[in-house]
Scaffold this motif. Structure first.
Motif, mmCIF file in Angstrom:
data_model
loop_
_atom_site.group_PDB
_atom_site.id
_atom_site.type_symbol
_atom_site.label_atom_id
_atom_site.label_comp_id
_atom_site.label_asym_id
_atom_site.label_seq_id
_atom_site.Cartn_x
_atom_site.Cartn_y
_atom_site.Cartn_z
ATOM 1 N N UNK A 2 28.277 -41.244 27.757
ATOM 2 C CA UNK A 2 27.055 -40.519 28.140
ATOM 3 C C UNK A 2 26.563 -41.003 29.498
ATOM 4 N N UNK A 3 26.492 -42.325 29.665
ATOM 5 C CA UNK A 3 26.005 -42.867 30.937
ATOM 6 C C UNK A 3 26.968 -42.549 32.071
ATOM 7 N N UNK A 4 28.249 -42.494 31.800
ATOM 8 C CA UNK A 4 29.239 -42.251 32.855
ATOM 9 C C UNK A 4 29.243 -40.792 33.296
ATOM 10 N N UNK A 5 29.201 -39.867 32.348
ATOM 11 C CA UNK A 5 29.365 -38.458 32.694
ATOM 12 C C UNK A 5 28.048 -37.687 32.786
ATOM 13 N N UNK A 6 27.127 -37.955 31.910
ATOM 14 C CA UNK A 6 25.904 -37.147 31.867
ATOM 15 C C UNK A 6 24.836 -37.620 32.843
ATOM 16 N N UNK A 7 24.691 -38.919 33.029
ATOM 17 C CA UNK A 7 23.658 -39.413 33.935
ATOM 18 C C UNK A 7 23.803 -38.846 35.347
ATOM 19 N N UNK A 8 24.991 -38.888 35.961
ATOM 20 C CA UNK A 8 25.104 -38.301 37.310
ATOM 21 C C UNK A 8 24.828 -36.793 37.313
ATOM 22 N N UNK A 9 25.264 -36.084 36.278
ATOM 23 C CA UNK A 9 25.037 -34.645 36.206
ATOM 24 C C UNK A 9 23.546 -34.337 36.147
ATOM 25 N N UNK A 10 22.819 -35.017 35.283
ATOM 26 C CA UNK A 10 21.396 -34.750 35.150
ATOM 27 C C UNK A 10 20.594 -35.225 36.359
ATOM 28 N N UNK A 11 21.039 -36.290 37.005
ATOM 29 C CA UNK A 11 20.377 -36.705 38.242
ATOM 30 C C UNK A 11 20.542 -35.647 39.320
ATOM 31 N N UNK A 12 21.751 -35.072 39.424
ATOM 32 C CA UNK A 12 21.988 -34.010 40.412
ATOM 33 C C UNK A 12 21.145 -32.789 40.085
ATOM 34 N N UNK A 13 21.071 -32.400 38.802
ATOM 35 C CA UNK A 13 20.251 -31.256 38.420
ATOM 36 C C UNK A 13 18.772 -31.516 38.682
ATOM 37 N N UNK A 14 18.328 -32.725 38.474
ATOM 38 C CA UNK A 14 16.918 -33.029 38.729
ATOM 39 C C UNK A 14 16.594 -32.948 40.209
ATOM 40 N N UNK A 15 17.544 -33.342 41.062
ATOM 41 C CA UNK A 15 17.305 -33.234 42.510
ATOM 42 C C UNK A 15 17.300 -31.774 42.948
ATOM 43 N N UNK A 16 18.155 -30.953 42.337
ATOM 44 C CA UNK A 16 18.185 -29.526 42.664
ATOM 45 C C UNK A 16 16.877 -28.863 42.251
ATOM 46 N N UNK A 17 16.400 -29.200 41.073
ATOM 47 C CA UNK A 17 15.201 -28.540 40.545
ATOM 48 C C UNK A 17 13.903 -29.191 41.022
#
Length: 151
Positions: free
Chosen positions: A125-140
Motif C-alpha cells: 500500500x505504501x509503495x504503490x498507493x501513497x505516490x498515486x494519491x499524492x499525485x492525485x492530491x496535487x492535481x486536485x
C-alpha cells in the motif's frame, strides 16, 4: 522454609475460593435481580379510588397472593434449583473451557499468522498507493468549487 509457607498459603487460598462461606441473608450481593423480580401485591393488583372491594376480601387477597408466591417459589426452587444449578454450572464450565482452550488460542494464532501478511500488505500500500494519491492530491489541489444560487 519461606517457600513452603508461601506454597501452603497458596493452597489455602485456592481451597477457600471453592469452599467460601455464602451469605444466607444477602443472597443478591451484586444486585443482579434488583429490578427484575421485585413484584409485590401492589405492583400487580390495585384498586383505584371509588372501586374498593370489601376490606376482608382485600386482606385475604393480599395474604393469598403473598403466601402462594412465596411457597410456589420455594417449591420450584427446591425441585428445580439443584438440577438447574448443575445445568448452569456445566454450561458456564463449557463456555469457560471453550474460551480458554479454543477461542483465545485461535485468536492468538491468527494474530501471529496475520502479522506477516499485514506487513507485506502495508508495504505494498505504501509503495504503490501513497505516490498515486499524492499525485492525485496535487492535481486536485487547485480545483475550486463555488456554489451560486440562481433565481
Amino acid at each position: 522454609m519461606a517457600e513452603e509457607r508461601s506454597e501452603l498459603d497458596e493452597r489455602i487460598i485456592i481451597k477457600d475460593q471453592h469452599t467460601k462461606e455464602i451469605d444466607l441473608v444477602n443472597r443478591d450481593p451484586k444486585h443482579i435481580n434488583e429490578d427484575v423480580v421485585k413484584v409485590d401485591f401492589e405492583d400487580v393488583i390495585a384498586e383505584p379510588v371509588g372501586t374498593y372491594s370489601f376490606d376482608g376480601v382485600w386482606k385475604t387477597s393480599y395474604t393469598t397472593f403473598t403466601v402462594s408466591k412465596y411457597w410456589c417459589y420455594r417449591l420450584l426452587s427446591a425441585v428445580l434449583g439443584i438440577p438447574l444449578a448443575v445445568v448452569w454450572g456445566f454450561l458456564f464450565a463449557l463456555i469457560s473451557f471453550c474460551h480458554i482452550w479454543a477461542v483465545v488460542p485461535c485468536i492468538k494464532s491468527y494474530l501471529i499468522e496475520i502479522q506477516c501478511v499485514s506487513r507485506i500488505y502495508s508495504l505494498c500500500i505504501h509503495t504503490f498507493c501513497d505516490p498515486l494519491f499524492e499525485a492525485l492530491s496535487k492535481i486536485c489541489s487547485n480545483v475550486r468549487v463555488a456554489v451560486r444560487k440562481e433565481i
